[in-house]
Write an enzyme that holds these catalytic residues in place. Structure first.
Site, PDB file in Angstrom:
ATOM      1  N   SER A 133     -80.251  -8.890 -28.158  1.00 37.76           N
ATOM      2  CA  SER A 133     -79.997  -7.836 -27.315  1.00 37.76           C
ATOM      3  C   SER A 133     -79.220  -8.556 -25.817  1.00 37.76           C
ATOM      4  O   SER A 133     -79.530  -9.562 -25.464  1.00 37.76           O
ATOM      5  CB  SER A 133     -80.621  -6.998 -26.867  1.00 37.76           C
ATOM      6  OG  SER A 133     -81.349  -6.298 -27.758  1.00 37.76           O
TER       7      SER A 133
HETATM    8  N1  SAH Z   1     -85.702  -7.714 -29.434  1.00 35.80           N
HETATM    9  C1  SAH Z   1     -84.612  -8.529 -30.037  1.00 35.80           C
HETATM   10  C2  SAH Z   1     -83.543  -7.504 -30.517  1.00 35.80           C
HETATM   11  C3  SAH Z   1     -83.410  -7.560 -32.023  1.00 35.80           C
HETATM   12  S1  SAH Z   1     -82.039  -6.724 -32.754  1.00 35.80           S
HETATM   13  C4  SAH Z   1     -84.001  -9.270 -28.834  1.00 35.80           C
HETATM   14  O1  SAH Z   1     -84.997  -9.610 -28.177  1.00 35.80           O
HETATM   15  O2  SAH Z   1     -82.925  -9.561 -28.613  1.00 35.80           O
HETATM   16  C5  SAH Z   1     -83.227  -5.341 -33.286  1.00 35.80           C
HETATM   17  C6  SAH Z   1     -84.132  -5.692 -34.575  1.00 35.80           C
HETATM   18  O3  SAH Z   1     -84.721  -4.588 -34.777  1.00 35.80           O
HETATM   19  C7  SAH Z   1     -83.419  -6.316 -35.642  1.00 35.80           C
HETATM   20  O4  SAH Z   1     -84.077  -7.606 -35.940  1.00 35.80           O
HETATM   21  C8  SAH Z   1     -83.942  -5.254 -36.833  1.00 35.80           C
HETATM   22  O5  SAH Z   1     -84.215  -5.922 -38.107  1.00 35.80           O
HETATM   23  C9  SAH Z   1     -85.213  -4.587 -36.228  1.00 35.80           C
HETATM   24  N2  SAH Z   1     -85.405  -3.344 -36.719  1.00 35.80           N
HETATM   25  C10 SAH Z   1     -84.726  -2.275 -37.250  1.00 35.80           C
HETATM   26  N3  SAH Z   1     -85.290  -1.173 -37.669  1.00 35.80           N
HETATM   27  C11 SAH Z   1     -86.800  -1.743 -37.355  1.00 35.80           C
HETATM   28  C12 SAH Z   1     -87.885  -1.073 -38.083  1.00 35.80           C
HETATM   29  N4  SAH Z   1     -88.157   0.151 -38.561  1.00 35.80           N
HETATM   30  N5  SAH Z   1     -89.028  -2.015 -37.681  1.00 35.80           N
HETATM   31  C13 SAH Z   1     -88.880  -3.015 -37.272  1.00 35.80           C
HETATM   32  N6  SAH Z   1     -87.985  -3.603 -36.860  1.00 35.80           N
HETATM   33  C14 SAH Z   1     -86.857  -3.079 -36.914  1.00 35.80           C
END
Ligand code: SAH
Length: 286
Positions: A133
């Site tokens: 993000s």
């Molecule tokens: N927190 C991260 C952002 C990752 S993007 C950062 O520090 O930048 C969002 C993530 O959410 C993705 O890896 C995706 O696989 C995950 N995601 C989507 N739906 C999810 C769910 N139901 N449970 C766990 N993770 C999920």
């Protein structure tokens, strides 16, 4: 998964208490909708000189990683300092959050080839069609979560969507215990290997469907969703402590950041904050 049975803390992260922040939101302000975007925010603040002194807040990660990070690229501290100054201009006022953003080496969470872009205000690909993000939204969600009735004190927080582990590392500096769930196995593994060299003892990573929450660790003072659903899963609302705050992007093509507060056992309030753009929240694991 097996980590669930282990006791806190594990070897991943270190505990640093969040500090009170100034200018907390008034009780009762909860139902006000304030549409704003990072861009608008930046425009509003660019005239105002902002003094950032994040170093005044004691948050730190171990200075020397135990083993070389996968991304050994040297990025000068000044680059991270510039990112923090920009976050302040964009409206992030919570010094504990700014200090945490300053402390976490974001470039270690992206591919080496992208290390030089790690501190720009953008999301970047981390594989599997997912992204790390943008710094502004990471800081903003944590700031909103900390703006609670306990002067920012957070015992236990839950992140849905570990991705590369960056936000979990930032959260580890503002909460006593951080739980983070990822549904894509290779990303769960990536986060583990990104976080291992930082030796942060208060993060627990789980592989699973975050839409179900993490009942065995509930209730949570704060929950952050890093992926957008059409609505916030009921299980997560139920796993909030009374007084707890959940921050989540909600929507499909058009998304808004929402704050949900649990005001009593049977009552939640919802505030729409600003437009945002996240990858979709999906059910099940892969
Ligand atoms: N927190 C991260 C952002 C990752 S993007 C950062 O520090 O930048 C969002 C993530 O959410 C993705 O890896 C995706 O696989 C995950 N995601 C989507 N739906 C999810 C769910 N139901 N449970 C766990 N993770 C999920």
């Amino acid at each position: 998964m097996s980590e669930a049975s282990k006791r806190f803390p594990l070897t991943l992260s270190n505990v640093v208490e969040g500090r009170p922040k100034e200018g907390r939101q008034k009780p009762g302000a909860a139902k006000v909708a304030t549409p704003q975007t990072a861009t608008r925010n930046a425009a509003q603040h660019q005239q105002r000189p902002v003094a950032v002194k994040p170093a005044a807040v004691a948050v730190s990660l171990p200075a020397t990683p135990a083993q070389p990070a996968r991304n050994g690229a040297a990025v000068p501290d000044s680059v991270r300092g510039a990112m923090v100054a920009r976050l302040a201009k964009q409206g992030i006022a919570d010094r504990t959050v700014l200090a945490a953003m300053e402390a976490v080496p974001r470039h270690l969470f992206v591919e080496p080839a992208m290390a030089s872009q790690a501190y720009i205000d953008a999301s970047l690909p981390i594989g599997h069609q997912q992204t790390i993000s943008q710094p502004y939204i990471v800081a903003r969600m944590i700031e909103v979560m900390r703006d609670n009735q306990q002067q920012g004190k957070l015992e236990r927080v839950l992140e849905i969507g570990t991705g590369c582990g960056y936000q979990a590392a930032v959260l580890s500096l503002v909460a006593k215990e951080v739980y983070s769930i990822e549904r894509i196995k290779p990303l769960h593994e990536l986060a583990k290997s990104n976080l291992r060299p930082l030796r942060i003892p208060n993060i627990r990573l789980h592989y699973g469907d975050g839409m179900l929450g993490l009942l065995q660790a509930a209730p949570f003072d704060g929950i952050i969703l890093a992926a957008a659903g059409l609505e916030v899963p009921q299980a997560l609302l139920e796993q909030m402590s009374v007084g707890g705050r959940l921050v989540a992007p909600v929507g499909g093509e058009r998304q808004v950041l929402q704050l949900i507060e649990r005001v009593s056992r049977f009552e939640w309030t919802r505030t729409t904050l600003e437009d945002c753009h996240f990858v979709p929240l999906k059910s099940g694991t892969v």
